[in-house]
Design a protein around this motif. Structure first.
Motif, PDB file in Angstrom:
ATOM      1  N   ASP A   1      30.250  27.608  38.172  1.00 50.12           N
ATOM      2  CA  ASP A   1      31.320  26.625  38.258  1.00 50.12           C
ATOM      3  C   ASP A   1      32.597  27.122  37.583  1.00 50.12           C
ATOM      4  OD1 ASP A   1      31.357  24.273  39.616  1.00 50.12           O
ATOM      5  OD2 ASP A   1      31.069  23.006  37.867  1.00 50.12           O
ATOM      6  N   ASN A   2      32.457  27.963  36.588  1.00 55.17           N
ATOM      7  CA  ASN A   2      33.592  28.511  35.852  1.00 55.17           C
ATOM      8  C   ASN A   2      33.343  29.998  35.645  1.00 55.17           C
ATOM      9  OD1 ASN A   2      35.395  26.117  34.873  1.00 55.17           O
ATOM     10  ND2 ASN A   2      33.289  25.436  34.550  1.00 55.17           N
ATOM     11  N   ALA A   3      33.899  30.808  36.526  1.00 51.76           N
ATOM     12  CA  ALA A   3      33.581  32.236  36.503  1.00 51.76           C
ATOM     13  C   ALA A   3      34.774  33.056  36.976  1.00 51.76           C
ATOM     14  CB  ALA A   3      32.373  32.523  37.393  1.00 51.76           C
ATOM     15  N   SER A   4      34.803  34.310  36.529  1.00 57.19           N
ATOM     16  CA  SER A   4      35.793  35.285  36.991  1.00 57.19           C
ATOM     17  C   SER A   4      35.046  36.431  37.668  1.00 57.19           C
ATOM     18  CB  SER A   4      36.624  35.817  35.827  1.00 57.19           C
ATOM     19  OG  SER A   4      37.435  34.795  35.284  1.00 57.19           O
ATOM     20  N   ILE A   5      35.467  36.739  38.887  1.00 61.00           N
ATOM     21  CA  ILE A   5      34.819  37.789  39.679  1.00 61.00           C
ATOM     22  C   ILE A   5      35.787  38.963  39.803  1.00 61.00           C
ATOM     23  CG2 ILE A   5      33.703  38.342  41.873  1.00 61.00           C
ATOM     24  CD1 ILE A   5      33.477  35.290  42.346  1.00 61.00           C
ATOM     25  N   LEU A   6      35.334  40.154  39.467  1.00 64.00           N
ATOM     26  CA  LEU A   6      36.125  41.381  39.631  1.00 64.00           C
ATOM     27  C   LEU A   6      35.586  42.138  40.842  1.00 64.00           C
ATOM     28  CD1 LEU A   6      36.548  40.576  36.592  1.00 64.00           C
ATOM     29  CD2 LEU A   6      36.918  43.015  36.157  1.00 64.00           C
ATOM     30  N   LEU A   7      36.490  42.512  41.739  1.00 69.55           N
ATOM     31  CA  LEU A   7      36.107  43.225  42.951  1.00 69.55           C
ATOM     32  C   LEU A   7      36.801  44.583  42.999  1.00 69.55           C
ATOM     33  CD1 LEU A   7      36.595  40.309  45.541  1.00 69.55           C
ATOM     34  CD2 LEU A   7      34.464  40.959  44.421  1.00 69.55           C
TER      35      LEU A   7
ATOM     36  N   TYR B   1      37.531  47.680  45.599  1.00 74.53           N
ATOM     37  CA  TYR B   1      37.508  47.962  47.036  1.00 74.53           C
ATOM     38  C   TYR B   1      37.469  49.461  47.307  1.00 74.53           C
ATOM     39  CZ  TYR B   1      38.172  43.105  48.361  1.00 74.53           C
ATOM     40  OH  TYR B   1      37.993  41.768  48.572  1.00 74.53           O
ATOM     41  N   GLU B   2      37.029  49.806  48.483  1.00 73.98           N
ATOM     42  CA  GLU B   2      36.898  51.210  48.858  1.00 73.98           C
ATOM     43  C   GLU B   2      38.235  51.939  48.839  1.00 73.98           C
ATOM     44  OE1 GLU B   2      34.995  51.096  52.641  1.00 73.98           O
ATOM     45  OE2 GLU B   2      32.992  50.676  51.825  1.00 73.98           O
ATOM     46  N   ASN B   3      39.330  51.238  49.126  1.00 70.49           N
ATOM     47  CA  ASN B   3      40.646  51.881  49.147  1.00 70.49           C
ATOM     48  C   ASN B   3      41.355  51.843  47.793  1.00 70.49           C
ATOM     49  OD1 ASN B   3      41.492  49.231  48.931  1.00 70.49           O
ATOM     50  ND2 ASN B   3      42.898  49.303  50.693  1.00 70.49           N
ATOM     51  N   GLY B   4      40.645  51.404  46.741  1.00 70.92           N
ATOM     52  CA  GLY B   4      41.227  51.381  45.407  1.00 70.92           C
ATOM     53  C   GLY B   4      41.799  50.049  44.985  1.00 70.92           C
ATOM     54  N   THR B   5      41.838  49.088  45.888  1.00 69.69           N
ATOM     55  CA  THR B   5      42.344  47.754  45.550  1.00 69.69           C
ATOM     56  C   THR B   5      41.465  47.098  44.481  1.00 69.69           C
ATOM     57  OG1 THR B   5      43.399  47.327  47.682  1.00 69.69           O
ATOM     58  CG2 THR B   5      42.637  45.400  46.459  1.00 69.69           C
ATOM     59  N   ASN B   6      42.130  46.391  43.561  1.00 69.27           N
ATOM     60  CA  ASN B   6      41.439  45.586  42.558  1.00 69.27           C
ATOM     61  C   ASN B   6      41.755  44.116  42.804  1.00 69.27           C
ATOM     62  OD1 ASN B   6      40.172  47.565  40.872  1.00 69.27           O
ATOM     63  ND2 ASN B   6      42.214  48.122  40.137  1.00 69.27           N
ATOM     64  N   ALA B   7      40.742  43.288  42.746  1.00 71.74           N
ATOM     65  CA  ALA B   7      40.958  41.848  42.910  1.00 71.74           C
ATOM     66  C   ALA B   7      40.202  41.095  41.826  1.00 71.74           C
ATOM     67  CB  ALA B   7      40.501  41.389  44.287  1.00 71.74           C
ATOM     68  N   VAL B   8      40.845  40.047  41.316  1.00 70.54           N
ATOM     69  CA  VAL B   8      40.206  39.135  40.364  1.00 70.54           C
ATOM     70  C   VAL B   8      40.234  37.745  40.971  1.00 70.54           C
ATOM     71  CG1 VAL B   8      40.245  38.140  38.049  1.00 70.54           C
ATOM     72  CG2 VAL B   8      41.003  40.503  38.401  1.00 70.54           C
ATOM     73  N   ILE B   9      39.067  37.150  41.092  1.00 69.81           N
ATOM     74  CA  ILE B   9      38.971  35.779  41.602  1.00 69.81           C
ATOM     75  C   ILE B   9      38.524  34.887  40.458  1.00 69.81           C
ATOM     76  CG2 ILE B   9      37.843  34.222  43.230  1.00 69.81           C
ATOM     77  CD1 ILE B   9      37.455  36.600  45.094  1.00 69.81           C
ATOM     78  N   ASN B  10      39.395  33.987  40.043  1.00 69.24           N
ATOM     79  CA  ASN B  10      39.058  33.002  39.019  1.00 69.24           C
ATOM     80  C   ASN B  10      38.640  31.711  39.705  1.00 69.24           C
ATOM     81  OD1 ASN B  10      39.809  34.633  36.732  1.00 69.24           O
ATOM     82  ND2 ASN B  10      41.939  34.278  37.302  1.00 69.24           N
ATOM     83  N   TYR B  11      37.382  31.367  39.577  1.00 72.59           N
ATOM     84  CA  TYR B  11      36.872  30.129  40.176  1.00 72.59           C
ATOM     85  C   TYR B  11      36.535  29.169  39.042  1.00 72.59           C
ATOM     86  CZ  TYR B  11      34.417  26.981  43.298  1.00 72.59           C
ATOM     87  OH  TYR B  11      34.050  25.882  44.034  1.00 72.59           O
ATOM     88  N   PHE B  12      37.405  28.154  38.867  1.00 75.36           N
ATOM     89  CA  PHE B  12      37.292  27.268  37.713  1.00 75.36           C
ATOM     90  C   PHE B  12      37.126  25.813  38.165  1.00 75.36           C
ATOM     91  CE2 PHE B  12      40.371  30.426  35.530  1.00 75.36           C
ATOM     92  CZ  PHE B  12      39.321  31.296  35.258  1.00 75.36           C
TER      93      PHE B  12
END
Length: 706
Positions: A593-599, A601-612
């Motif tokens: 319910d309250n989490a941060s996801i770090l992704l 990617y194959e091309n070097g992209t970084n993504a942070v998804i904050n699901y709160f």
């Protein structure tokens, strides 16, 4: 079958023709013979439906605040659409049902076909009811008498909380149906009962049943009467079964109680409690919850998980059985409470003037039908043919009503079926959106050769099974996220998918939103790495909601955050190669319910998804920031996009649009043209695996490679 419903938008009470339900696992299918109209509860619902919008708002001030918050974040039109959609969903009436079992679901062992049973089923010719909300009727109890089972259990639960002992004096405030049953059950427990009501008819009836009944309108002061009757001691307990918005009843209940007396609220009254009244006598006060332990517990009611008798002696089902035994043993007499018998077809005789009714209990009588119940109702006999975008929808919940059908109506889709488990919600939507057939048996969609596309919007645990069945039936599939809840389900889907030429499409609609498409065009198609920060201010939902159940909903990361995993993949133009997730983890539900996801990617992209879920509802629900080549994009709640460092672009605004319409337009073009899935299957699989990896990362505390 016929069913009584309440239209909350226009206030009409309707006898609707809907398809009969199919018996579910853990449930029994009942053909109704009698149902009891609870005048108090049902009058309140009918009057609410007849109220205008302003009156409805005054009755639900908490809902008004939610609406105002939604206007601030989502805009006026989406908010009004949501409100009118909610009011457009009819309410099934009734909860005191008697009938015979005509089918038994998987896993049910306590019932067999032919059993006479009482349940909390609606006013409908057929109902499918979970086994823990059904009780067998003793042979010496008539169907008329058994119709009082559930309403009696409501009074009995209030008594159990009061814990009366032999010889005590109890007051019952309000001698309506629940009050009269409560008073009789108290007498059966060896108590002396005083009852108060302003209706002379109810006073006369109460006296005939052995209750010391008093009408305050005759000049009797209730508090003084109780004190005199008890020689100045006061009542040992007061059970309030009345319905009154004022605070006078709770104040009088305190004053007529003895020291350390018990007050139980079964009805609905004002609760502005005087501390002095309760403090000086050390009174206890408790609100009774419906039929007893198990009520509103999905594990107990829907999944059939009983509480151990040694630890919870009286559950709601055991309360049902206790009421039936009391009727059987003549400890209570319910037949004098019956004011009238009315055939189901003449239901308006009851509902036409509920506000002026003096009825105690009205019994609806049902026709004895021998034929198999109909499970498909046809509303439009227009012709369909395959390969023309003919759609069958499984699931008729709020999302189908608010988003899917309004979007499909603006496309070339031809919706031939809508399937719903109970039949009512599907029928309502079929009429509203011009769907030709409403059914409770989704196999009709799979066997109809005209249907090209099966659209699945059920609870998440049914997705994989229905996707596989649809593919085997040679249908294209669109399934609302998630595609599957675990790797095993995903592998079974892929094994079936490899044997067919049909497509699988998943409802990752965000990538089809106009502002998402604009962001993608501004970033360009080069595989240049970007940084993404995505925030979902998802809002809290109750810990016992089905979404949190990992076996049913999969949790909010697999079930909802997958939307933003797909969106990040779309914007990155690459696939996720590894995942790490950290969660707050205060409680089991909050782990997803309250989490941060770090992704990564194959091309070097970084993504942070904050699901709160712990943010303010007045703040934007979804927000996205993208950093690339000294440029920045900021998207706020699918209403505004700002660009920094982009030549020729600074901002763009629109009405809130999360891409549903564009998604379905592309989907129908693909189905009609026999093209590819609207999202590449490799990306769908990658997103699904990434959501599974997020949960595994949380459990192991490490990065997980896809």
């Amino acid at each position: 079958m016929k069913q009584i419903i309440q239209d909350l938008k226009n206030g009409n009470t309707i006898l609707e023709e809907v398809p009969a339900p199919v018996v579910k696992a853990g449930q029994v299918l009942i053909q109704t013979t009698r149902s009891l109209v609870s005048l108090g509860t049902e009058r309140m619902l009918v009057e609410f439906g007849k109220a205008n919008f302003l009156q409805k708002a005054r009755q639900q001030p908490d809902k008004v605040k939610q609406v105002l918050d939604k206007v601030k974040t989502d805009g006026l039109k989406p908010t009004l659409d949501a409100v009118f959609n909610k009011l457009g969903q009819p309410l099934p009436l009734g909860y005191c049902n008697v009938g015979k079992v005509i089918a038994v679901g998987k896993g049910v062992s306590d019932f067999k076909v032919g059993d006479r049973v009482a349940s909390n089923g609606n006013h409908a010719e057929y109902v499918s009811i979970p086994q823990n909300l059904v009780a067998k009727i003793p042979d010496d109890v008539s169907d008329d008498e058994a119709a009082f089972t559930v309403i009696g259990a409501i009074g009995l639960q209030g008594i159990r909380l009061a814990n009366p002992t032999l010889g005590e004096t109890f007051v019952v405030v309000g001698l309506g149906l629940i009050g009269l049953l409560t008073a009789q059950l108290l007498i059966a427990n060896g108590c002396t009962v005083i009852g108060f009501d302003f209706d002379p008819q109810k006073i006369t009836l109460a006296k005939s049943l052995g209750i010391t009944a008093v009408n305050p309108a005759d000049g009797n002061d209730q508090v003084q009467f109780v004190e005199s009757f008890t020689n100045g001691i006061g009542a040992d307990g007061v059970i309030i079964t009345a319905s009154n918005k004022g605070n006078e009843i709770i104040a009088q209940s305190a004053k007529m109680s003895r020291k350390r007396g018990r007050i139980i609220l079964v009805g609905v009254v004002g609760l502005d409690i005087s501390r002095a009244d309760f403090y000086e006598k050390e009174l206890t006060f408790q609100v009774s919850c419906s039929y007893g332990p198990g009520r509103y517990d999905e594990d107990y009611e829907q999944k059939g998980r009983d509480y151990p008798l040694a630890f919870v002696r009286w559950t709601e089902k055991r309360n049902f059985e206790a009421v039936l035994q009391s009727i059987s043993k003549k400890n209570i007499n319910v037949l004098p409470l019956i004011t009238e018998h009315v055939d189901l077809s003449d239901f308006e005789n009851i509902y036409g003037n509920m506000s002026g009714s003096k009825s105690i209990a009205s019994i609806l009588v049902y026709e004895n039908k021998e034929q198999e119940p109909e499970r498909v109702i046809t509303y439009d006999s227009k012709q369909f043919s395959g390969s023309n975008g003919v759609v069958g929808i499984i699931g008729a919940g709020n999302f189908t009503s608010a988003m899917i059908l309004p979007s499909l109506k603006k496309t070339t889709a031809l919706v031939k079926y809508i399937a719903s488990s109970g039949g009512l919600s599907g029928t309502t939507l079929a009429k509203k959106f011009g769907v030709s057939n409403s059914t409770t048996d989704y196999s009709n969609l799979l066997t109809d050769k005209d249907v090209d596309l099966i659209l699945i919007t059920t609870r998440h645990n049914l997705h994989a099974k229905m996707v596989i069945e649809s593919l085997k039936a040679n249908k294209h599939v669109f399934v609302e996220k998630p595609l599957a809840l675990n790797s095993e389900e995903l592998q079974m889907i892929l094994s079936t998918y490899e044997l067919t030429d049909k497509t699988i499409n998943v409802g990752f609609n965000r990538r089809f939103a106009p502002l998402a498409i604009k962001m993608k065009s501004l970033l360009g198609n080069e595989a240049t790495p970007i940084n993404i920060i995505a925030t979902m201010n998802a809002g809290a939902i109750p810990a016992n909601a089905w979404v949190h159940d990992m076996l049913v909903g999969g949790g909010r990361i697999i079930g909802e955050a997958c939307h933003f995993i797909d969106l990040c993949t779309f914007l990155a133009g690459s696939k996720v190669k590894s995942v790490c997730m950290n969660s707050m983890g205060i409680s089991p539900s909050e782990e997803t319910d309250n989490a941060s996801i770090l992704l990564k990617y194959e091309n070097g992209t970084n993504a942070v998804i904050n699901y709160f879920s712990n943010g303010s509802k007045s703040y934007s629900k979804e927000r996205l920031e993208i950093y690339s080549q000294e440029r920045t994009l900021v998207m706020d709640n699918w209403r505004k996009l700002q660009g920094f460092g982009f030549k020729g672009f600074s901002s763009e605004t629109s009405g809130q649009d999360k891409g549903h319409l564009n998604q379905f337009k592309v989907l129908m073009e693909s189905v009609r043209g026999g093209g590819k899935p609207i999202i590449e299957m490799e990306e769908i699989i990658n997103t699904t695996l990434a959501s599974f990896a997020a949960i595994e990362s949380m459990k192991t505390g490490s990065w997980i490679n896809i």
